[in-house]
Each structure stands twice: as structure tokens, then as C-alpha cells.
Design a protein around this motif. Structure first.
Motif, mmCIF file in Angstrom:
data_model
loop_
_atom_site.group_PDB
_atom_site.id
_atom_site.type_symbol
_atom_site.label_atom_id
_atom_site.label_comp_id
_atom_site.label_asym_id
_atom_site.label_seq_id
_atom_site.Cartn_x
_atom_site.Cartn_y
_atom_site.Cartn_z
ATOM 1 N N GLU A 137 0.512 -6.930 -5.969
ATOM 2 C CA GLU A 137 -0.352 -5.759 -6.171
ATOM 3 C C GLU A 137 0.213 -4.546 -5.445
ATOM 4 O O GLU A 137 0.760 -4.660 -4.339
ATOM 5 C CB GLU A 137 -1.745 -6.032 -5.591
ATOM 6 C CG GLU A 137 -2.572 -7.001 -6.406
ATOM 7 C CD GLU A 137 -3.559 -6.293 -7.325
ATOM 8 O OE1 GLU A 137 -3.448 -5.053 -7.493
ATOM 9 O OE2 GLU A 137 -4.446 -6.971 -7.841
ATOM 10 N N ILE A 178 0.864 -1.179 0.000
ATOM 11 C CA ILE A 178 0.000 0.000 0.000
ATOM 12 C C ILE A 178 0.902 1.231 0.000
ATOM 13 O O ILE A 178 1.738 1.394 0.890
ATOM 14 C CB ILE A 178 -0.945 0.011 1.224
ATOM 15 C CG1 ILE A 178 -1.891 -1.189 1.154
ATOM 16 C CG2 ILE A 178 -1.775 1.287 1.278
ATOM 17 C CD1 ILE A 178 -1.599 -2.244 2.134
ATOM 18 N N ARG A 194 -10.146 0.377 -3.136
ATOM 19 C CA ARG A 194 -8.946 -0.299 -2.628
ATOM 20 C C ARG A 194 -9.344 -1.485 -1.745
ATOM 21 O O ARG A 194 -8.749 -2.544 -1.803
ATOM 22 C CB ARG A 194 -8.076 0.684 -1.835
ATOM 23 C CG ARG A 194 -7.480 1.773 -2.702
ATOM 24 C CD ARG A 194 -6.520 1.152 -3.715
ATOM 25 N NE ARG A 194 -6.194 2.076 -4.777
ATOM 26 C CZ ARG A 194 -6.696 2.014 -6.018
ATOM 27 N NH1 ARG A 194 -7.556 1.074 -6.349
ATOM 28 N NH2 ARG A 194 -6.332 2.874 -6.938
ATOM 29 N N LEU A 215 -1.479 -1.158 -4.135
ATOM 30 C CA LEU A 215 -2.711 -0.391 -3.947
ATOM 31 C C LEU A 215 -2.302 1.002 -3.488
ATOM 32 O O LEU A 215 -1.624 1.157 -2.468
ATOM 33 C CB LEU A 215 -3.613 -1.056 -2.899
ATOM 34 C CG LEU A 215 -4.028 -2.507 -3.186
ATOM 35 C CD1 LEU A 215 -4.923 -3.032 -2.057
ATOM 36 C CD2 LEU A 215 -4.732 -2.628 -4.521
#
Ligand SMILES: Cc1cc2nc3c(=O)[nH]c(=O)nc-3n(C[C@H](O)[C@H](O)[C@H](O)COP(=O)(O)O)c2cc1C
Length: 204
Positions: A169, A132, A182, A171
Motif C-alpha cells: 500500500e 507513506i 489514512r 498511503l
């Protein structure tokens, strides 16, 4: 099937924890009786400092200490490993890096010797990485930061041990910090942990 979701963030109210909770919710919602547990490294007080005892483990002159053995045991019990973490300085937080430094030992994650070369010991373990970030996609693209992270983390750490990185990933935080998209993306990752075909790594 059981997933171990490792989260490395000191604040339970953070977006990172919300994402980890949604990954867990996705696993539960995916059907088939799949389960998960969240390993909250900060709340559990995991010590990420690589000390002299860890050096001895690396040199194969001592067995891993109890805290490392406990972490290895919970990975051994899991059918998939998910790491959920904030991007700090275009990489993972020191807490998570220290967890890998100490837990992914020579002799458990891989075997390395002059006689046999490198033996990858985590081939059975699918890995899902969810980072993140606070910066925007343009910044990541301009400097190639996510590619650099994938080289270092996906390839440098997990490929080295033979673990297949199924999800990778990034985000990105939105201005309102709790963008449903998200959290939806996080839940979709959880739903796909044991059901979806391998996803391609994506940049955002
Ligand atoms: C020490 C520190 C370093 C950070 N470095 C980056 C960075 O290199 N790239 C980035 O996109 N975000 C960076 N951030 C922002 C975090 O990734 C941000 O906290 C993230 O969006 C997760 O939100 P959360 O803390 O609410 O979970 C950094 C934050 C901190 C505290």
C-alpha cells in the motif's frame, strides 16, 4: 498469530508512527487473539551501517553479530511481518534499507552458492508493506514511482527471499496530515493481517 510491525521514522509524533499504531490496533481488533509488537528501529538505535563484519557474514566466513541475530530471532517468532515507513526519495529510508541489508543475510533469508544456486528461505513469511508518501498521486502516476518501488522492494527484496508480499500500500499524506481515512486504511490493513484473503497491491 503474532505480527512484527517494523517502523522506521525518527519522530514518534509522525504520521508514519500513527499509521504503525493503527496497524497494531487493527490486529488487536481483528479478533481471534492475534497480537503484534512494534519494532521502532530509530528508538531502539538499530545501526543500519553495513560494516566489515556484515561483509564476512555475506561471504559465510563469520556468524551474524548479536544485533542481527536478535532481529532475525524476532522475525522468526512472528507469523507476519509488516513494514511501515515514509517514502524518502521514492524508496524506503536508509534506516530500513540498512536493516534489510544487515538482517536479511545470506544463510538466513536465502542460501546462495554455486553448487545449489538460490534457495529462498522466507517462504513461510507473509509480508505487508505500508509506505507513506508526501507527494500526490498524480506525481506518482506520471513518473511510475510506485511501480518502481514495487519492482525494487516487493520483487527485488521479498520475492528474492521467497516471502509473499500480501499487502503493498501507498498511503499519501493529506493536507491536514492526520486524515482519518489514512488511519482508517492502516487499521483495515491490521484487521486483515491474519483474516483477509490476500489483497491486490494498490497505488494509493
Ligand atoms: C528526506 C526525505 C525525502 C522524502 N522523499 C519523498 C519522496 O520521494 N516522495 C514522497 O512522496 N514523499 C517524500 N518525502 C515526504 C515523506 O514521505 C513524508 O514525511 C511522509 O508523508 C510521511 O510523513 P511523516 O514524516 O509525518 O511520517 C520525503 C521526506 C523526507 C524527509
Amino acid at each position: 498469530m503474532h505480527a512484527l510491525i517494523v517502523v522506521a521514522h525518527p519522530d514518534p509524533a509522525s504520521l508514519t508512527h500513527a499509521v504503525a499504531a493503527q496497524v497494531a490496533a487493527g490486529v488487536a481488533l481483528s479478533g481471534g487473539g492475534h497480537s503484534s509488537e512494534i519494532a521502532d528501529l530509530a528508538a531502539e538505535g538499530f545501526d543500519p551501517r553495513f560494516g566489515i563484519d556484515d561483509v564476512a557474514v555475506h561471504l559465510r566466513t563469520a556468524s551474524p553479530p548479536a544485533d542481527v541475530l536478535a532481529e532475525q530471532a524476532r522475525i522468526d517468532r512472528a507469523d507476519a511481518l509488516a513494514l511501515v515507513y515514509p517514502v524518502y526519495w521514492w524508496s524506503m529510508p536508509a534506516l530500513l534499507k540498512g536493516w534489510i541489508d544487515r538482517v536479511f543475510t545470506n544463510g538466513w533469508a536465502y542460501d546462495e552458492s554455486t553448487e545449489s544456486g538460490l534457495v529462498k528461505r522466507l517462504r513461510r513469511l507473509p509480508v505487508h508493506l505500508v509506505a507513506i508518501g508526501g507527494a500526490n498521486l498524480r506525481t506518482y502516476a506520471r513518473h511510475g514511482y510506485f511501480g518502481a518501488m514495487k519492482t525494487q522492494i516487493d520483487h527485488g527484496i521479498f520475492d528474492y527471499c521467497g516471502a509473499r508480499v500480501v499487502t503493498s500500500e501507498l498511503l499519501l499524506e493529506s493536507p491536514d496530515r492526520i486524515a482519518p481515512s489514512r488511519l482508517d486504511a492502516a487499521q483495515a490493513i491490521g484487521r486483515g493481517l491474519f483474516t483477509a484473503p490476500p489483497q491486490r497491491a494498490v497505488a494509493a
